[in-house]
Design a protein around this motif. Structure first.
Motif, PDB file in Angstrom:
ATOM      1  N   SER A  85       1.025  -1.172  -0.059  1.00 25.41           N
ATOM      2  CA  SER A  85       0.073   0.090  -0.047  1.00 25.41           C
ATOM      3  C   SER A  85       0.901   1.254  -0.045  1.00 25.41           C
ATOM      4  O   SER A  85       0.468   2.186  -0.106  1.00 25.41           O
ATOM      5  CB  SER A  85      -0.891  -0.045   1.213  1.00 25.41           C
ATOM      6  OG  SER A  85      -0.199   0.054   2.409  1.00 25.41           O
ATOM      7  N   GLY A  86       2.082   1.110   0.140  1.00 20.35           N
ATOM      8  CA  GLY A  86       3.273   2.366  -0.077  1.00 20.35           C
ATOM      9  C   GLY A  86       3.171   3.022   1.212  1.00 20.35           C
ATOM     10  O   GLY A  86       2.264   3.442   1.998  1.00 20.35           O
ATOM     11  N   SER A  87       4.264   3.619   1.427  1.00 20.09           N
ATOM     12  CA  SER A  87       4.704   4.557   2.644  1.00 20.09           C
ATOM     13  C   SER A  87       6.051   5.296   2.232  1.00 20.09           C
ATOM     14  O   SER A  87       7.131   4.666   1.902  1.00 20.09           O
ATOM     15  CB  SER A  87       4.691   3.985   3.914  1.00 20.09           C
ATOM     16  OG  SER A  87       5.303   4.980   4.826  1.00 20.09           O
ATOM     17  N   PHE A  88       6.109   6.543   2.675  1.00 20.83           N
ATOM     18  CA  PHE A  88       7.465   7.199   2.497  1.00 20.83           C
ATOM     19  C   PHE A  88       8.169   7.197   3.890  1.00 20.83           C
ATOM     20  O   PHE A  88       9.183   7.834   4.009  1.00 20.83           O
ATOM     21  CB  PHE A  88       7.346   8.743   1.978  1.00 20.83           C
ATOM     22  CG  PHE A  88       6.497   8.958   0.816  1.00 20.83           C
ATOM     23  CD1 PHE A  88       6.951   8.044  -0.232  1.00 20.83           C
ATOM     24  CD2 PHE A  88       5.505   9.551   0.598  1.00 20.83           C
ATOM     25  CE1 PHE A  88       6.317   8.135  -1.573  1.00 20.83           C
ATOM     26  CE2 PHE A  88       4.890   9.688  -0.767  1.00 20.83           C
ATOM     27  CZ  PHE A  88       5.262   8.954  -1.738  1.00 20.83           C
ATOM     28  N   GLY A  89       7.486   6.754   4.801  1.00 21.46           N
ATOM     29  CA  GLY A  89       8.143   6.885   6.124  1.00 21.46           C
ATOM     30  C   GLY A  89       9.044   5.943   6.616  1.00 21.46           C
ATOM     31  O   GLY A  89       9.831   6.245   7.472  1.00 21.46           O
ATOM     32  N   GLY A  90       9.419   5.186   5.861  1.00 23.53           N
ATOM     33  CA  GLY A  90      10.650   4.122   5.977  1.00 23.53           C
ATOM     34  C   GLY A  90      11.969   4.237   5.675  1.00 23.53           C
ATOM     35  O   GLY A  90      12.928   3.761   6.492  1.00 23.53           O
ATOM     36  N   VAL A  91      12.167   5.412   4.939  1.00 21.70           N
ATOM     37  CA  VAL A  91      13.438   5.656   4.544  1.00 21.70           C
ATOM     38  C   VAL A  91      14.267   6.569   5.694  1.00 21.70           C
ATOM     39  O   VAL A  91      14.090   7.676   5.958  1.00 21.70           O
ATOM     40  CB  VAL A  91      13.637   6.529   3.368  1.00 21.70           C
ATOM     41  CG1 VAL A  91      15.043   6.722   2.682  1.00 21.70           C
ATOM     42  CG2 VAL A  91      12.823   5.713   2.091  1.00 21.70           C
ATOM     43  N   THR A  92      15.179   5.971   6.491  1.00 22.94           N
ATOM     44  CA  THR A  92      16.093   6.588   7.193  1.00 22.94           C
ATOM     45  C   THR A  92      17.079   7.422   6.705  1.00 22.94           C
ATOM     46  O   THR A  92      17.253   7.192   5.420  1.00 22.94           O
ATOM     47  CB  THR A  92      16.712   5.473   8.255  1.00 22.94           C
ATOM     48  OG1 THR A  92      17.355   4.610   7.566  1.00 22.94           O
ATOM     49  CG2 THR A  92      15.508   4.906   9.096  1.00 22.94           C
ATOM     50  N   SER A 104      12.292   3.509  -6.215  1.00 19.04           N
ATOM     51  CA  SER A 104      11.030   3.955  -5.584  1.00 19.04           C
ATOM     52  C   SER A 104      10.315   2.816  -4.785  1.00 19.04           C
ATOM     53  O   SER A 104       9.822   2.833  -3.741  1.00 19.04           O
ATOM     54  CB  SER A 104      10.029   4.909  -6.557  1.00 19.04           C
ATOM     55  OG  SER A 104      10.732   6.174  -6.924  1.00 19.04           O
ATOM     56  N   THR A 105      10.183   1.941  -5.788  1.00 18.60           N
ATOM     57  CA  THR A 105       9.473   0.736  -5.160  1.00 18.60           C
ATOM     58  C   THR A 105      10.126  -0.092  -4.011  1.00 18.60           C
ATOM     59  O   THR A 105       9.531  -0.439  -3.084  1.00 18.60           O
ATOM     60  CB  THR A 105       9.054  -0.356  -6.264  1.00 18.60           C
ATOM     61  OG1 THR A 105       8.653   0.533  -7.552  1.00 18.60           O
ATOM     62  CG2 THR A 105       8.004  -1.203  -6.045  1.00 18.60           C
ATOM     63  N   ALA A 106      11.274  -0.365  -4.337  1.00 18.20           N
ATOM     64  CA  ALA A 106      12.107  -0.739  -3.248  1.00 18.20           C
ATOM     65  C   ALA A 106      12.050  -0.239  -1.811  1.00 18.20           C
ATOM     66  O   ALA A 106      11.936  -1.024  -1.016  1.00 18.20           O
ATOM     67  CB  ALA A 106      13.549  -0.855  -3.857  1.00 18.20           C
ATOM     68  N   PHE A 107      11.954   1.087  -1.943  1.00 17.50           N
ATOM     69  CA  PHE A 107      12.168   1.890  -0.548  1.00 17.50           C
ATOM     70  C   PHE A 107      10.678   2.237  -0.004  1.00 17.50           C
ATOM     71  O   PHE A 107      10.438   2.421   1.269  1.00 17.50           O
ATOM     72  CB  PHE A 107      13.026   3.107  -0.616  1.00 17.50           C
ATOM     73  CG  PHE A 107      14.429   2.666  -0.417  1.00 17.50           C
ATOM     74  CD1 PHE A 107      15.198   2.446   0.633  1.00 17.50           C
ATOM     75  CD2 PHE A 107      15.112   2.408  -1.822  1.00 17.50           C
ATOM     76  CE1 PHE A 107      16.561   2.042   0.643  1.00 17.50           C
ATOM     77  CE2 PHE A 107      16.462   2.084  -1.972  1.00 17.50           C
ATOM     78  CZ  PHE A 107      17.229   1.751  -0.609  1.00 17.50           C
ATOM     79  N   CYS A 108       9.762   2.373  -0.737  1.00 17.42           N
ATOM     80  CA  CYS A 108       8.607   2.875  -0.550  1.00 17.42           C
ATOM     81  C   CYS A 108       7.323   1.916  -0.842  1.00 17.42           C
ATOM     82  O   CYS A 108       5.943   2.412  -0.736  1.00 17.42           O
ATOM     83  CB  CYS A 108       8.382   4.226  -1.062  1.00 17.42           C
ATOM     84  SG  CYS A 108       9.451   5.463  -0.579  1.00 17.42           S
ATOM     85  N   GLY A 109       7.636   0.820  -1.428  1.00 15.19           N
ATOM     86  CA  GLY A 109       6.488   0.298  -2.068  1.00 15.19           C
ATOM     87  C   GLY A 109       6.061   0.566  -3.504  1.00 15.19           C
ATOM     88  O   GLY A 109       6.412   1.664  -3.882  1.00 15.19           O
ATOM     89  N   PRO A 110       5.135  -0.358  -3.869  1.00 14.77           N
ATOM     90  CA  PRO A 110       4.626   0.431  -5.426  1.00 14.77           C
ATOM     91  C   PRO A 110       3.755   1.528  -5.102  1.00 14.77           C
ATOM     92  O   PRO A 110       2.612   1.386  -4.585  1.00 14.77           O
ATOM     93  CB  PRO A 110       4.040  -0.775  -5.767  1.00 14.77           C
ATOM     94  CG  PRO A 110       3.672  -1.755  -4.739  1.00 14.77           C
ATOM     95  CD  PRO A 110       4.605  -1.462  -3.572  1.00 14.77           C
ATOM     96  N   ILE A 111       4.103   2.668  -5.556  1.00 20.46           N
ATOM     97  CA  ILE A 111       3.349   3.694  -5.670  1.00 20.46           C
ATOM     98  C   ILE A 111       2.473   4.039  -6.970  1.00 20.46           C
ATOM     99  O   ILE A 111       3.189   4.303  -8.076  1.00 20.46           O
ATOM    100  CB  ILE A 111       4.001   5.431  -5.188  1.00 20.46           C
ATOM    101  CG1 ILE A 111       4.790   4.665  -4.083  1.00 20.46           C
ATOM    102  CG2 ILE A 111       3.055   6.374  -5.107  1.00 20.46           C
ATOM    103  CD1 ILE A 111       4.185   4.843  -2.658  1.00 20.46           C
ATOM    104  N   TRP A 112       1.243   3.799  -6.858  1.00 18.55           N
ATOM    105  CA  TRP A 112       0.537   3.881  -8.262  1.00 18.55           C
ATOM    106  C   TRP A 112       0.148   5.262  -8.687  1.00 18.55           C
ATOM    107  O   TRP A 112       0.397   6.226  -7.983  1.00 18.55           O
ATOM    108  CB  TRP A 112      -0.893   2.947  -8.234  1.00 18.55           C
ATOM    109  CG  TRP A 112      -0.259   1.558  -7.901  1.00 18.55           C
ATOM    110  CD1 TRP A 112      -0.547   0.715  -6.943  1.00 18.55           C
ATOM    111  CD2 TRP A 112       0.405   0.644  -8.661  1.00 18.55           C
ATOM    112  NE1 TRP A 112      -0.070  -0.398  -6.765  1.00 18.55           N
ATOM    113  CE2 TRP A 112       0.371  -0.458  -7.886  1.00 18.55           C
ATOM    114  CE3 TRP A 112       0.908   0.569 -10.026  1.00 18.55           C
ATOM    115  CZ2 TRP A 112       1.051  -1.735  -8.621  1.00 18.55           C
ATOM    116  CZ3 TRP A 112       1.544  -0.514 -10.432  1.00 18.55           C
ATOM    117  CH2 TRP A 112       1.619  -1.641  -9.727  1.00 18.55           C
ATOM    118  N   PHE A 113      -0.235   5.337  -9.710  1.00 19.50           N
ATOM    119  CA  PHE A 113      -0.989   6.866 -10.120  1.00 19.50           C
ATOM    120  C   PHE A 113      -0.258   7.851 -10.463  1.00 19.50           C
ATOM    121  O   PHE A 113      -0.608   8.304 -11.580  1.00 19.50           O
ATOM    122  CB  PHE A 113      -2.109   7.280  -8.946  1.00 19.50           C
ATOM    123  CG  PHE A 113      -2.886   8.161  -9.213  1.00 19.50           C
ATOM    124  CD1 PHE A 113      -4.016   8.237 -10.064  1.00 19.50           C
ATOM    125  CD2 PHE A 113      -2.724   9.516  -8.455  1.00 19.50           C
ATOM    126  CE1 PHE A 113      -4.754   9.074 -10.459  1.00 19.50           C
ATOM    127  CE2 PHE A 113      -3.473  10.339  -9.012  1.00 19.50           C
ATOM    128  CZ  PHE A 113      -4.539  10.280  -9.836  1.00 19.50           C
TER     129      PHE A 113
END
Lengths: 346, 327
Positions: free
Chosen positions: A191-198, A258-267
């Motif tokens: 479902s994607g998130s930007f919060g995980g990149v330290t 992008s997908t590797a670090f934040c999940g698949p971000i669609w749209f």
């Protein structure tokens, strides 16, 4: 007439979105305090410094880069394949990444070590980023290899789609045979998130994303030549195969990282290029690519702000917000212009 | 300028023509004609370096064209393809500016020199007034001019065009032929175009390359090819023959019988009456010798018909033809 005078406005929009994403969240930090803390000053509350530097700043930078990356990659794919529905993942890059993550999260053996991983630290997990990168990289390598052998760009598109289906099928199979809690973990990633990149991971994420964007700028001229189709591009002295290689590499680096670090971000990848075309009224990539970069980053930042539900403790899935709030805005912009057909009448 | 020596074209399993020794001179407009499938497009694409020859070579300024670096070739040779370009939302100016691709830097930035070349190309092609218009709003004729300007922006010595008149109506075709002829005269560019417009080619080409289905390629002045009967041989099919006198193809109809046509004046009316009678299937002869079917063109839009059943007067071609169709 193309509207290059819009660029200052797009830039202001981005700065505004960036500032807001720093200020808003479960705790609201006034903008003047944000600026003061960023400039090295003391905030009214000591906790604000921690929130800003440890959470919001890396997250905002990540969202900016991902937005810019996916919009740019989407533009490249739409032009390369002369297809308005093409997105950064059309060549199966995200399916490859999903497969990599699915193998780790759902797979037998390796997944055992991850059962205690909670949702929050899921995205901070370098193993997952690595697995996703490997999956995306495998598909990318296969596609690039094939791109050098096939003459026709459309063949490549179909092959990429097939790769995607294959990877999705394996992921579905893995889900089918997995325990519910692991499936939930996987769907959280999806479902994607930007919060995980330290900051640690930023050292890998940012350079790769910037490299992809730099390659994107280098390929602007070939992309413009490809507007006329492969034959004309060749007659202009362009080595179409080589150009295709670098364009796919650029787009795949952007989509993959992008997908590797934040999940698949669609749209973002499919919609923002259309908005850029509508707003700027041109197909010239010298204007479109920078516009996609700015617009993609702004859209993504705003979507992330909404997903945080400012003032509350809850967080909405990013992909849901993207679609719920993004689709009406973008439909309005595109329908108002009625030029989709003109841009892709081929 | 552009020459071929013992060139063989076609595809690995299908040779279309072999041992071609052709010469395209600068300042010359050459029309490539021939039936569909003879290999016109294949020849053009081989000359443009887009297809490799099966044997022999193409020389551009004495250098093997297929060994030239692509960017170098793009500075010397440009092509206008027959496919309708759908390049998205571009202004005519931006589209033409793409022709500067071989000259611009890595970002495609246009220098003052490039701008001048674009402007000049659009002036030559007569489309500078369209510069700000988006190409999807242009008519087929305007679009074709912009595509020619784009090719000229490459500042080529050789310009190849694959059926540039295919989508155009007759006035636009004539205009395009005249434009290309003027270009070859004014800029010294060597122009080779394939076309089905035999009539226009005969009138305006400096030279014709005539492609036959058997792979023969005959070259020469249009008039020579007509006189030698080469044109007739290439296009000969059931029911079509080449009229040497008027330099055009006529369509045979099953002949009903002879009719003589007499006229005192009004050559135009006589000519169209002649055609109407032919269309109906009569073998028309000059009216000096009266046959048993005889038509006289009178003044004031009247015709008189003499036949075995007497004579009748007609005030329209339609009624004349109706009466004649009885025989």
């Amino acid at each position: 007439m193309s509207r290059s005078w819009l660029f200052p406005i797009l830039l202001i929009l981005l700065v505004l979105a960036f500032a807001l994403s720093l200020a808003l969240g479960s705790v609201r930090i006034p903008l003047d305090q944000v600026v003061r803390i960023l400039l090295g000053g003391e905030g009214e509350k000591a906790s604000w410094t921690t929130i800003l530097f440890d959470f919001r700043l890396p997250k905002a930078i990540t969202a900016t880069l991902v937005g810019a990356a996916l919009a740019t990659a989407g533009l490249q794919m739409q032009t390369l394949f002369r297809n308005p529905l093409a997105d950064p993942f059309i060549l199966g890059i995200s399916s490859g990444a999903s497969l990599g993550v699915a193998l780790v999260v759902l797979g037998i053996g390796v997944g055992g070590a991850l059962t205690f991983v909670t949702g929050l630290s899921l995205f901070g997990n370098l193993t997952l980023a690595l697995a996703a990168s490997l999956g995306a990289g495998t598909v990318l390598g296969a596609v690039l290899l094939i791109s050098q052998r096939v003459q026709n760009t459309l063949t490549l598109l179909v092959i990429g789609l097939m790769f995607g289906y294959l990877a999705s099928a394996i992921v579905t199979l893995l889900i089918y045979f997995s325990q519910p809690e692991r499936v939930q973990l996987f769907s959280l990633w999806a479902s994607g998130s930007f919060g995980g990149v330290t900051w640690e991971q930023m050292r890998v994420f940012a350079p790769v994303a910037l490299l992809g964007l730099f390659l994107g700028f280098v390929m602007i001229k070939p992309l413009n030549a490809l507007l006329l189709g492969d034959d004309y591009a060749r007659s202009l002295g362009l080595n179409v195969r080589r150009a295709r290689f670098w364009i796919i590499l650029s787009a795949s680096l952007l989509a993959g990282v992008s997908t590797a670090f934040c999940g698949p971000i669609w749209f973002i990848g499919v919609a923002v290029p259309h908005v850029a075309r509508s707003l700027l009224n041109t197909a010239d990539h010298r204007l479109l690519l920078p516009a996609c970069l700015l617009l993609g980053a702004s859209f993504t930042l705003m979507a992330d702000i909404i997903a945080q539900l400012p003032g509350s403790q809850r967080v909405l899935p990013l992909n849901v917000v993207m679609s719920l709030f993004g689709v009406p805005v973008i439909l309005w912009i595109i329908l108002r212009q009625r030029q989709l057909r003109q841009s892709f009448a081929a | 300028m552009l020459t071929t020596s013992f060139l063989t074209i076609g595809y690995p399993r299908q040779v279309l023509a072999s041992n071609l020794n052709l010469k395209l001179r600068s300042g010359e407009m050459v029309c490539l004609i021939g039936p569909n499938g003879a290999g016109k497009s294949t020849l053009l694409r081989t000359l443009a370096g887009m297809l490799s020859p099966l044997a022999g070579e193409v020389l551009l300024d004495g250098q093997n064209l297929h060994r030239l670096p692509p960017l170098e070739l793009a500075k010397r040779l440009a092509i206008v393809l027959t496919t309708r370009v759908e390049a998205g939302n571009l202004s005519a100016w931006t589209l033409v500016s793409l022709g500067r691709h071989p000259y611009t830097d890595w970002l495609g930035r246009l220098t003052a020199r490039d701008q001048a070349a674009i402007r000049h190309a659009m002036e030559l092609a007569g489309c500078l007034s369209l510069a700000e218009r988006p190409i999807h709003e242009l008519s087929d004729g305007e679009r074709q001019k912009v595509m020619i300007a784009r090719a000229l922006a490459q500042e080529p010595k050789v310009l190849l065009l694959d059926e540039p008149t295919a989508f155009l109506d007759l006035p636009r075709r004539v205009e395009l032929f005249q434009l290309l002829r003027r270009l070859s005269r004014e800029t010294g560019v060597a122009i080779l175009l394939s076309t089905h417009d035999l009539d226009l080619a005969l009138r305006l080409a400096d030279r014709m390359w005539l492609f036959a289905m058997n792979g023969d390629l005959l070259t020469g002045l249009p008039e020579e090819l007509a006189l030698s009967g080469a044109l007739e041989r290439v296009f000969a099919t059931e029911g079509v023959y080449f009229d040497h006198a008027i330099g055009a193809f006529r369509v045979h109809q099953p002949v009903r019988g002879p009719v003589s046509l007499h006229t005192d004046s009004e050559g135009v009316v006589a000519a169209w009456t002649w055609r109407a009678l032919e269309r109906l299937g009569f073998a028309v002869q000059n009216g000096d010798v009266r046959l048993h079917l005889h038509v006289e063109v009178l003044t004031g839009g009247r015709w008189r018909l003499f036949s075995s059943e007497g004579e009748s007067e007609h005030t329209s071609l339609e009624s004349l033809l109706a009466a004649l169709s009885e025989f």
